[in-house]
Scaffold this motif. Sequence first.
Motif, PDB file in Angstrom:
ATOM      1  N   UNK A 185       0.839  -1.197   0.000  1.00 20.48           N
ATOM      2  CA  UNK A 185       0.000   0.000   0.000  1.00 20.48           C
ATOM      3  C   UNK A 185       0.872   1.244   0.000  1.00 20.48           C
ATOM      4  N   UNK A 186       0.231   2.396  -0.247  1.00 13.52           N
ATOM      5  CA  UNK A 186       0.872   3.698  -0.074  1.00 13.52           C
ATOM      6  C   UNK A 186      -0.214   4.722   0.249  1.00 13.52           C
ATOM      7  N   UNK A 187       0.204   5.858   0.812  1.00 15.46           N
ATOM      8  CA  UNK A 187      -0.709   6.937   1.165  1.00 15.46           C
ATOM      9  C   UNK A 187      -0.459   8.115   0.227  1.00 15.46           C
ATOM     10  N   UNK A 188      -1.553   8.709  -0.266  1.00 16.16           N
ATOM     11  CA  UNK A 188      -1.463   9.837  -1.193  1.00 16.16           C
ATOM     12  C   UNK A 188      -2.267  10.994  -0.615  1.00 16.16           C
ATOM     13  N   UNK A 189      -1.671  12.197  -0.620  1.00 15.39           N
ATOM     14  CA  UNK A 189      -2.377  13.391  -0.162  1.00 15.39           C
ATOM     15  C   UNK A 189      -2.426  14.388  -1.304  1.00 15.39           C
ATOM     16  N   UNK A 190      -3.617  14.887  -1.624  1.00 15.53           N
ATOM     17  CA  UNK A 190      -3.787  15.870  -2.683  1.00 15.53           C
ATOM     18  C   UNK A 190      -4.386  17.135  -2.098  1.00 15.53           C
ATOM     19  N   UNK A 191      -4.044  18.245  -2.681  1.00 13.73           N
ATOM     20  CA  UNK A 191      -4.559  19.525  -2.213  1.00 13.73           C
ATOM     21  C   UNK A 191      -4.211  20.617  -3.190  1.00 13.73           C
ATOM     22  N   UNK A 192      -4.354  21.846  -2.723  1.00 14.68           N
ATOM     23  CA  UNK A 192      -4.074  23.019  -3.537  1.00 14.68           C
ATOM     24  C   UNK A 192      -3.368  24.057  -2.678  1.00 14.68           C
ATOM     25  N   UNK A 193      -2.511  24.837  -3.303  1.00 13.57           N
ATOM     26  CA  UNK A 193      -1.812  25.911  -2.593  1.00 13.57           C
ATOM     27  C   UNK A 193      -2.004  27.228  -3.331  1.00 13.57           C
ATOM     28  N   UNK A 194      -2.003  28.329  -2.553  1.00 14.73           N
ATOM     29  CA  UNK A 194      -2.201  29.659  -3.115  1.00 14.73           C
ATOM     30  C   UNK A 194      -0.871  30.393  -3.211  1.00 14.73           C
ATOM     31  N   UNK A 195      -0.546  30.877  -4.412  1.00 17.83           N
ATOM     32  CA  UNK A 195       0.659  31.652  -4.655  1.00 17.83           C
ATOM     33  C   UNK A 195       0.440  33.066  -4.110  1.00 17.83           C
ATOM     34  N   UNK A 196       1.304  33.500  -3.209  1.00 22.51           N
ATOM     35  CA  UNK A 196       1.172  34.822  -2.600  1.00 22.51           C
ATOM     36  C   UNK A 196       1.479  35.972  -3.531  1.00 22.51           C
ATOM     37  N   UNK A 197       2.181  35.726  -4.628  1.00 16.89           N
ATOM     38  CA  UNK A 197       2.529  36.791  -5.563  1.00 16.89           C
ATOM     39  C   UNK A 197       1.384  37.134  -6.512  1.00 16.89           C
ATOM     40  N   UNK A 198       0.679  36.104  -6.998  1.00  8.54           N
ATOM     41  CA  UNK A 198      -0.364  36.377  -7.999  1.00  8.54           C
ATOM     42  C   UNK A 198      -1.743  35.824  -7.617  1.00  8.54           C
ATOM     43  N   UNK A 199      -1.856  35.147  -6.463  1.00 14.00           N
ATOM     44  CA  UNK A 199      -3.145  34.622  -6.015  1.00 14.00           C
ATOM     45  C   UNK A 199      -3.583  33.357  -6.721  1.00 14.00           C
ATOM     46  N   UNK A 200      -2.764  32.852  -7.629  1.00 15.27           N
ATOM     47  CA  UNK A 200      -3.138  31.641  -8.372  1.00 15.27           C
ATOM     48  C   UNK A 200      -3.140  30.428  -7.439  1.00 15.27           C
ATOM     49  N   UNK A 201      -4.173  29.612  -7.571  1.00 13.55           N
ATOM     50  CA  UNK A 201      -4.294  28.377  -6.794  1.00 13.55           C
ATOM     51  C   UNK A 201      -3.877  27.218  -7.696  1.00 13.55           C
ATOM     52  N   UNK A 202      -2.922  26.424  -7.203  1.00 18.30           N
ATOM     53  CA  UNK A 202      -2.385  25.314  -7.998  1.00 18.30           C
ATOM     54  C   UNK A 202      -2.499  24.006  -7.228  1.00 18.30           C
ATOM     55  N   UNK A 203      -2.782  22.908  -7.928  1.00 18.84           N
ATOM     56  CA  UNK A 203      -2.883  21.607  -7.257  1.00 18.84           C
ATOM     57  C   UNK A 203      -1.508  21.015  -6.963  1.00 18.84           C
ATOM     58  N   UNK A 204      -1.465  20.128  -5.994  1.00 17.07           N
ATOM     59  CA  UNK A 204      -0.255  19.351  -5.705  1.00 17.07           C
ATOM     60  C   UNK A 204      -0.685  17.956  -5.285  1.00 17.07           C
ATOM     61  N   UNK A 205       0.242  17.014  -5.387  1.00 15.38           N
ATOM     62  CA  UNK A 205       0.031  15.643  -4.930  1.00 15.38           C
ATOM     63  C   UNK A 205       1.305  15.179  -4.239  1.00 15.38           C
ATOM     64  N   UNK A 206       1.128  14.506  -3.110  1.00 14.36           N
ATOM     65  CA  UNK A 206       2.246  13.887  -2.418  1.00 14.36           C
ATOM     66  C   UNK A 206       1.977  12.414  -2.269  1.00 14.36           C
ATOM     67  N   UNK A 207       2.999  11.590  -2.470  1.00 12.12           N
ATOM     68  CA  UNK A 207       2.852  10.140  -2.408  1.00 12.12           C
ATOM     69  C   UNK A 207       3.919   9.562  -1.490  1.00 12.12           C
ATOM     70  N   UNK A 208       3.486   8.775  -0.529  1.00  7.77           N
ATOM     71  CA  UNK A 208       4.437   8.158   0.409  1.00  7.77           C
ATOM     72  C   UNK A 208       5.168   6.997  -0.242  1.00  7.77           C
ATOM     73  N   UNK A 209       6.171   6.533   0.452  1.00  7.70           N
ATOM     74  CA  UNK A 209       6.811   5.285   0.032  1.00  7.70           C
ATOM     75  C   UNK A 209       5.822   4.149   0.250  1.00  7.70           C
ATOM     76  N   UNK A 210       6.008   3.056  -0.419  1.00 11.12           N
ATOM     77  CA  UNK A 210       5.121   1.908  -0.234  1.00 11.12           C
ATOM     78  C   UNK A 210       5.447   1.189   1.061  1.00 11.12           C
ATOM     79  N   UNK A 211       4.457   0.487   1.574  1.00 11.86           N
ATOM     80  CA  UNK A 211       4.626  -0.313   2.791  1.00 11.86           C
ATOM     81  C   UNK A 211       3.740  -1.554   2.682  1.00 11.86           C
ATOM     82  N   UNK A 212       4.033  -2.524   3.492  1.00  9.81           N
ATOM     83  CA  UNK A 212       3.261  -3.759   3.452  1.00  9.81           C
ATOM     84  C   UNK A 212       2.344  -3.860   4.662  1.00  9.81           C
ATOM     85  N   UNK A 213       1.230  -4.534   4.443  1.00  8.67           N
ATOM     86  CA  UNK A 213       0.314  -4.898   5.532  1.00  8.67           C
ATOM     87  C   UNK A 213       0.319  -6.416   5.591  1.00  8.67           C
ATOM     88  N   UNK A 214       0.628  -6.944   6.776  1.00  9.04           N
ATOM     89  CA  UNK A 214       0.708  -8.394   6.959  1.00  9.04           C
ATOM     90  C   UNK A 214      -0.543  -8.922   7.641  1.00  9.04           C
TER      91      UNK A 214
END
Length: 152
Positions: free
Chosen positions: A123-152
């Motif tokens: 398995x792995x954990x994924x976090x998605x969201x958006x961040x606001x650029x302070x210079x121009x106010x543009x909102x941009x998406x991002x994704x973060x993905x963890x390393x994989x791990x096992x469940x026994x």
Amino acid sequence: MRDGTSVSNQVTPTTKSGGASRAGVVLDDKPPSQSFGQVLTQPKASYSRGQTATAVFRGGHPKNDFRTQRSFLEVQRKEGSQWVTYLTDRDWDTSYTWKREGASYSRTTVDWRIRGDVPAGTYRLVQTGDWTNGWNGKVSPYTGTSQEFTVN
């Protein structure tokens, strides 16, 4: 409703804020050496059923996009060479926690409480969201993905 009486369809819902809108996010920031979606704390290499898998990410403020038709997190399961969504933030066994650090940094935590009937696997954990650029106010998406791990 309990007594079998009908409910009026002319009721107007209220909000906790009394209808007042909240200010938007002015900006999201991060340390120069980091990126949005970067994993700050990786999950352990393996877990047993009954334990909680956790990953911490550099994120953005959740008010940038409430993701009402999407999710802030996914638990993904490896099936062959593909990653398949196993759970999202709609599932009781997952949690998404946002925390502000200082004036403009955000730290997000994804927790997965692994039930006793979860299939063994990778398995792995994924976090998605958006961040606001302070210079121009543009909102941009991002994704973060963890390393994989096992469940026994």
